[in-house]
Design a protein around this motif. Structure first.
Motif, short mmCIF file in Angstrom:
data_model
loop_
_atom_site.label_atom_id
_atom_site.label_comp_id
_atom_site.label_asym_id
_atom_site.label_seq_id
_atom_site.Cartn_x
_atom_site.Cartn_y
_atom_site.Cartn_z
N GLN A 178 -5.59 58.12 5.31
CA GLN A 178 -6.94 58.14 5.87
C GLN A 178 -7.46 56.74 5.54
O GLN A 178 -7.42 56.32 4.39
CB GLN A 178 -7.72 59.23 5.13
N PRO A 179 -7.91 55.97 6.54
CA PRO A 179 -8.14 54.55 6.29
C PRO A 179 -9.21 54.23 5.23
O PRO A 179 -9.13 53.19 4.58
CB PRO A 179 -8.54 53.98 7.65
N ALA A 180 -10.17 55.09 5.04
CA ALA A 180 -11.20 54.78 4.04
C ALA A 180 -10.75 55.13 2.63
O ALA A 180 -10.86 54.32 1.72
CB ALA A 180 -12.50 55.49 4.38
N SER A 181 -10.22 56.31 2.43
CA SER A 181 -9.94 56.76 1.06
C SER A 181 -8.51 56.48 0.60
O SER A 181 -8.23 56.49 -0.58
CB SER A 181 -10.18 58.26 0.94
N ARG A 182 -7.60 56.28 1.57
CA ARG A 182 -6.17 56.14 1.28
C ARG A 182 -5.48 57.45 0.93
O ARG A 182 -4.29 57.47 0.66
CB ARG A 182 -5.89 55.10 0.18
N PHE A 183 -6.24 58.54 0.87
CA PHE A 183 -5.60 59.85 0.70
C PHE A 183 -4.75 60.11 1.94
O PHE A 183 -4.98 59.52 3.01
CB PHE A 183 -6.65 60.95 0.58
N ALA A 184 -3.78 60.99 1.83
CA ALA A 184 -2.84 61.21 2.93
C ALA A 184 -3.44 62.12 4.01
O ALA A 184 -3.89 63.22 3.71
CB ALA A 184 -1.56 61.84 2.39
N LEU A 185 -3.44 61.61 5.24
CA LEU A 185 -3.73 62.50 6.37
C LEU A 185 -2.49 63.36 6.58
O LEU A 185 -2.56 64.53 6.88
CB LEU A 185 -3.97 61.66 7.63
N ALA A 186 -1.34 62.71 6.41
CA ALA A 186 -0.07 63.41 6.33
C ALA A 186 0.86 62.51 5.54
O ALA A 186 0.97 61.32 5.82
CB ALA A 186 0.50 63.66 7.72
N GLY A 187 1.50 63.08 4.53
CA GLY A 187 2.44 62.31 3.71
C GLY A 187 3.70 63.15 3.52
O GLY A 187 3.61 64.35 3.31
N VAL A 188 4.86 62.50 3.64
CA VAL A 188 6.11 63.26 3.53
C VAL A 188 7.03 62.58 2.52
O VAL A 188 7.29 61.38 2.60
CB VAL A 188 6.82 63.35 4.90
N PHE A 189 7.50 63.37 1.56
CA PHE A 189 8.47 62.88 0.58
C PHE A 189 9.81 63.53 0.90
O PHE A 189 9.91 64.75 0.96
CB PHE A 189 8.03 63.24 -0.84
N VAL A 190 10.83 62.71 1.10
CA VAL A 190 12.17 63.20 1.41
C VAL A 190 13.09 62.82 0.27
O VAL A 190 13.07 61.67 -0.18
CB VAL A 190 12.68 62.56 2.72
N ALA A 191 13.89 63.76 -0.22
CA ALA A 191 14.82 63.45 -1.29
C ALA A 191 16.18 64.07 -1.02
O ALA A 191 16.28 65.26 -0.69
CB ALA A 191 14.29 63.96 -2.63
N LYS A 192 17.22 63.24 -1.15
CA LYS A 192 18.59 63.74 -1.03
C LYS A 192 19.09 63.92 -2.45
O LYS A 192 19.25 62.95 -3.19
CB LYS A 192 19.44 62.72 -0.28
N MET A 193 19.29 65.19 -2.84
CA MET A 193 19.70 65.50 -4.21
C MET A 193 21.16 65.96 -4.16
O MET A 193 21.70 66.25 -3.09
CB MET A 193 18.86 66.64 -4.79
#
Ligand SMILES: Cc1cc2nc3c(=O)[nH]c(=O)nc-3n(C[C@H](O)[C@H](O)[C@H](O)COP(=O)(O)OP(=O)(O)OC[C@H]3O[C@@H](n4cnc5c(N)ncnc54)[C@H](O)[C@@H]3O)c2cc1C
Lengths: 269, 158
Positions: A178-193
């Motif tokens: 979100q351009p003002a707060s920097r909180f995620a409008l959508a954020g995705v974490f991908v991990a190959k374990m």
């Protein structure tokens, strides 16, 4: 802000004793979420217990194939840590993208996940890596920790002491801020374990969630092309002045593709 | 009420504060150091930036009581009496202000940026790292130039 009595215990035991059995007493970490909430009089407490003087809650260390981050470690320290950069660079990048540098100098990992803001960044890293939350009483798997909107499995009086992250083969985090707060409008974490692929989504739903369809596709082939045709149903996602649920659903898939791309590139290097 | 003791701009000070007293209130109202400004009072704008144990923080979102034993530097303490800090001099030289309200926070944040990112700052880095400081007059252009010049000047001084 309503007034309260302020306490600054020097040890975890002292802190635990101060909050045991009292609804009206609140823990204070970096204060970057709690103090603004108190200023708005969204909450009122008789006492605040500041964890800032408890050295045992700070610091970063590697234990075999696990990275351990103390609850009171500020975002800036995780972002700049050589240990984190070696073990899980995606986590350093995530921490370095939270808010702004001044917020990162104060805000802590323990405070962020205890707060469980639906748009916060750390919950995506914690769930995406399948981390373990260590508290003053027990250990909680990330899959059992985030229960809903600002809701976690923490019991009254329970204090997070550290988070234990298994070191992945490859990982990346991508957010559309979100351009003002920097909180995620959508954020995705991908991990190959070693045991498979995990994909965690923040900012889109009432709480961080796993994108299981994407996980299954990526387990077969860890490549952005594996996500072709995969969609996330907007039914339970958030709609607000910043974005509709449909927009968020579409954004999640784009962020997931980019995260897989980034993770693959980081791995090739 | 409780007593908090800390070091502000090199001097040991003590004050009687409430639990809810903010660091910026301690600085402005108890110690009369009014160079630190309150802009938004919601942790967004960075006008209240000071250094707490050497790191930039928004003093509107830190409790005074949390600063027991700490070392705080405000804009008044950045340079010795009668002199300007290289970053202040660069803001003057590049006219990095219009109304000047955000300037103390900008300068304190810029000095923290040099601590974290070094003296050789490109424009992109400065703009990214200035995320926590808002200016509603200048459009940032001269602020960015001043910070790049000030950072380089700090190296020459050091
Ligand atoms: C301008 C601004 C921008 C921001 N942008 C972002 C962003 O882009 N992404 C993002 O993720 N976050 C963002 N944040 C939030 C920031 O990351 C906070 O630091 C974080 O959410 C809370 O951490 P804290 O240490 O400040 O906790 P506090 O505010 O002190 O506490 C938060 C809550 O956690 C509880 N708590 C704290 N520590 C513990 C513990 N050890 N055990 C149990 N409970 C605990 C407290 O009682 C309280 O309920 C932003 C904040 C601001 C002010």
């Amino acid at each position: 802000m309503y007034d309260f009595d302020y306490h600054r215990p020097g040890s975890l035991d002292e802190a635990a004793a101060m909050i045991a059995g009292k609804d009206d007493v609140k823990l204070l970490a970096g204060g970057m979420s709690l103090i603004p909430a108190l200023k708005l009089r969204l909450a009122r407490y008789s006492d605040l217990v500041d964890l800032g003087a408890i050295d045992a809650l700070k610091g970063i260390r590697r234990e075999g194939n696990t990275l351990v981050i103390g609850a009171m470690t500020p975002h800036a320290e995780v972002a700049a840590s050589a240990e984190v950069a070696r073990a899980i660079p995606a986590l350093a990048a995530l921490a370095g993208g939270i808010g702004d540098p001044l917020v990162r100098n104060r805000g802590t990992i323990g405070g962020s996940i205890a707060n469980a803001d639906p748009a916060a960044d750390y919950p995506a890293g914690v769930l995406g890596l399948g981390a373990t939350i260590v508290t003053s009483r027990r250990e909680i798997a990330a899959d059992d920790f985030f229960l809903g909107l600002f809701e976690t499995a923490l019991k009254p009086g329970e204090i997070i002491t550290a988070v234990r992250f298994p070191v992945p083969q490859a990982a990346a985090y991508c957010k559309h801020p979100q351009p003002a707060s920097r909180f995620a409008l959508a954020g995705v974490f991908v991990a190959k374990m070693a045991g498979g692929v995990r994909v965690a989504v923040t900012g889109a739903g009432p709480s961080v969630l796993r994108f299981e369809q994407a996980e299954a596709a990526l387990a077969k082939k860890f490549d952005p092309s594996a996500l072709e045709g995969i969609t996330l149903a907007p039914d339970d996602l958030n709609s607000d002045i910043h974005a509709s649920a449909e927009y968020r659903a579409s954004c999640v898939v784009v962020m997931a593709r980019r995260a897989v791309q980034r993770a693959s590139e980081a791995r090739a290097r | 009420m409780a007593t908090v003791s800390l070091t502000v701009n090199g001097q040991r000070v003590s004050a009687e504060v409430e639990g809810r007293t903010l660091l910026v209130q301690l600085l402005r109202e108890h110690l009369r150091l009014t160079g630190t400004h309150v802009g938004c009072d919601t942790s967004q704008c960075g006008c209240c930036t000071v250094h707490l144990d050497g790191k930039g923080v928004k003093s509107c979102t830190v409790l005074a009581a949390s600063c027991e034993g700490a070392t705080v530097t405000t804009i008044e303490g950045l340079a010795p009496e009668g002199k300007l800090h290289p970053m202040q001099e660069a803001f003057r030289e590049h006219h990095a202000l219009q109304c000047g309200f955000c300037t103390p926070g900008m300068i304190m944040s810029a000095v923290d940026m040099v601590r974290r990112k070094g003296n050789d700052l490109d424009e992109h880095t400065v703009r990214e790292q200035l995320e926590g400081n808002l200016c509603r007059c200048t459009g940032y252009h001269n602020i960015v130039k001043a910070i790049q010049a000030g950072a380089a000047a700090m190296k020459r001084k050091a």
